[in-house]
Design an enzyme around this catalytic site. Sequence first.
Site, PDB file in Angstrom:
ATOM      1  N   GLY A 166       0.258  -1.423   0.073  1.00 36.57           N
ATOM      2  CA  GLY A 166      -0.019   0.299  -0.351  1.00 36.57           C
ATOM      3  C   GLY A 166       0.686   1.004   0.188  1.00 36.57           C
ATOM      4  N   ARG A 167       0.348   2.605   0.774  1.00 36.96           N
ATOM      5  CA  ARG A 167       0.823   3.924   0.232  1.00 36.96           C
ATOM      6  C   ARG A 167       2.515   4.020   1.329  1.00 36.96           C
ATOM      7  NH1 ARG A 167      -4.204   5.633   2.313  1.00 36.96           N
ATOM      8  NH2 ARG A 167      -4.727   7.202   0.521  1.00 36.96           N
ATOM      9  N   ILE A 168       2.161   2.887   2.833  1.00 37.09           N
ATOM     10  CA  ILE A 168       3.843   2.745   3.317  1.00 37.09           C
ATOM     11  C   ILE A 168       4.980   1.902   2.899  1.00 37.09           C
ATOM     12  CG2 ILE A 168       4.775   1.919   5.256  1.00 37.09           C
ATOM     13  CD1 ILE A 168       2.493   3.374   6.803  1.00 37.09           C
ATOM     14  N   ARG A 188      -2.239  -9.266  -2.725  1.00 41.20           N
ATOM     15  CA  ARG A 188      -3.246 -10.154  -2.769  1.00 41.20           C
ATOM     16  C   ARG A 188      -3.152  -9.650  -4.452  1.00 41.20           C
ATOM     17  NH1 ARG A 188      -8.525 -10.294  -0.226  1.00 41.20           N
ATOM     18  NH2 ARG A 188      -7.324 -10.803   1.804  1.00 41.20           N
ATOM     19  N   ARG A 250       1.878  -4.034  12.725  1.00 46.48           N
ATOM     20  CA  ARG A 250       1.366  -4.189  13.917  1.00 46.48           C
ATOM     21  C   ARG A 250       1.729  -5.521  14.504  1.00 46.48           C
ATOM     22  NH1 ARG A 250      -0.679   0.198  13.915  1.00 46.48           N
ATOM     23  NH2 ARG A 250      -2.282   1.393  13.943  1.00 46.48           N
ATOM     24  N   GLU A 279       1.321  -4.494  23.176  1.00 42.27           N
ATOM     25  CA  GLU A 279       1.495  -3.774  23.718  1.00 42.27           C
ATOM     26  C   GLU A 279       1.007  -3.331  25.307  1.00 42.27           C
ATOM     27  OE1 GLU A 279       1.814  -0.556  20.405  1.00 42.27           O
ATOM     28  OE2 GLU A 279       2.996  -2.167  18.839  1.00 42.27           O
ATOM     29  N   HIS A 297       6.936   1.615  19.044  1.00 41.34           N
ATOM     30  CA  HIS A 297       5.202   1.683  18.419  1.00 41.34           C
ATOM     31  C   HIS A 297       5.855   3.778  18.254  1.00 41.34           C
ATOM     32  CE1 HIS A 297       1.064   0.549  17.015  1.00 41.34           C
ATOM     33  NE2 HIS A 297       1.721   2.024  16.099  1.00 41.34           N
ATOM     34  N   GLY A 299       6.475   5.182  14.504  1.00 43.47           N
ATOM     35  CA  GLY A 299       6.896   4.990  13.463  1.00 43.47           C
ATOM     36  C   GLY A 299       6.817   6.613  12.758  1.00 43.47           C
TER      37      GLY A 299
HETATM   38  C1  8YV Z   1      -1.045   6.318  15.472  1.00 44.38           C
HETATM   39  C2  8YV Z   1      -0.240   3.975  13.448  1.00 44.38           C
HETATM   40  O1  8YV Z   1       0.535   6.973  15.677  1.00 44.38           O
HETATM   41  O2  8YV Z   1      -1.419   5.391  12.639  1.00 44.38           O
HETATM   42  C3  8YV Z   1      -1.289   4.084  12.720  1.00 44.38           C
HETATM   43  O3  8YV Z   1      -1.757   2.924  12.660  1.00 44.38           O
HETATM   44  O4  8YV Z   1       0.420   2.706  13.568  1.00 44.38           O
HETATM   45  C4  8YV Z   1       0.596   4.921  14.948  1.00 44.38           C
HETATM   46  O5  8YV Z   1       1.673   5.105  13.730  1.00 44.38           O
HETATM   47  C5  8YV Z   1      -1.219   5.121  16.078  1.00 44.38           C
HETATM   48  O6  8YV Z   1      -2.135   4.419  15.689  1.00 44.38           O
HETATM   49  C6  8YV Z   1      -2.023   6.486  17.097  1.00 44.38           C
HETATM   50  O7  8YV Z   1      -2.896   5.859  16.853  1.00 44.38           O
END
Ligand code: 8YV
Length: 345
Positions: A166-168, A188, A250, A279, A297, A299
Amino acid sequence: MPSPRFRKLDHKPRVIVTRRLPETVETRMAELFDVTLNLDDHPMTRAELEAAVAEAEVLVPTVTDTIDAALIAGAGPQLQLLANFGAGVDHIDLEAARDRGIAVTNTPGVLTDDTADMVMALIIAVPRRFWEGEKLLREGQWTGWAPTGMLGHRIRGKRLGIVGMGRIGQAVAARARAFGLSVHYHNRNRLPKAVEAPLEATWWPTLEAMLARVDIVSLNCPETPETHHIINDARLRLMPRHAFLINAARGTLIDEAALVACLERRGIAGAGLDVFEREPEVPARLLELPNVVLLPHMGSATHEARQEMGEKVITNIRVFADGHRPPDQVLEGYRAGGTAEPQPR
Ligand code: 8YV
């Protein structure tokens, strides 16, 4: 089955925010909405969440809140929008929300680059053993340069396998190309040629086939029932012993116990993890291992991303309160979740 209908509100929406947000975002929310903020930032208890959904028209949750079917069932009829602060919505029961006619929005796009930067940092840091070196120095164990000291592995020329393009995933691929890695991916659906070609990306229809052939694996897919424990004992055993695993999506994508056992028996060479199954718990055995880099966590943890995420939340609430479909509504059939952000699959 009721699905959300949008009607213009004749009052400021009653908004409850579950965690502390950047100050400018909170201030703007206070101006625009009838808002309750969580100024001491404690993660809300179940009882507090129950009270919040009984009262709010809009709840602004984060990944630390479990918005499951039971919580949604207990919501008052006034609850109309779950305006998530974050891209991943795996902590929200989307079907239960849809069945109650409650809309769900998220904040895609604004955290892509920061998350991809961190993934790239892990792709470099783990094979090159940078954290091990830093620890050695801080602990006063460094005795000076040596021709065979702290040797790691070059990433240029290696194969990167991205799970979830996807985007990331695509942003990681673009960075990886600049560092001389070749890009492989499992999704997929195969991406259009126009996306594949500049990345010189190779698509693998089965994850198993890709895992056996790449040197570094990066997980960038959302957590859904289909991707839960997508990396399990059997799939870890397919990875070459010299391979590295990176996860900034995740924690629940990986069977963590199987990963710990795999790392302990040197089934793979190392791992870079920004997310964990339970977590903020991190398994003690993982903490003992030298060949892993563990991050809390983070990112999307830049001032800029968190500000823009807050702005997206505000826009979604404003458009909803004006009686229109909010721009980032997580649509039915759109299996969203994870830092990987929603992607049609
Ligand atoms: C967020 C993340 O900071 O955006 C997401 O899905 O995993 C994180 O980078 C976090 O979810 C904030 O709710």
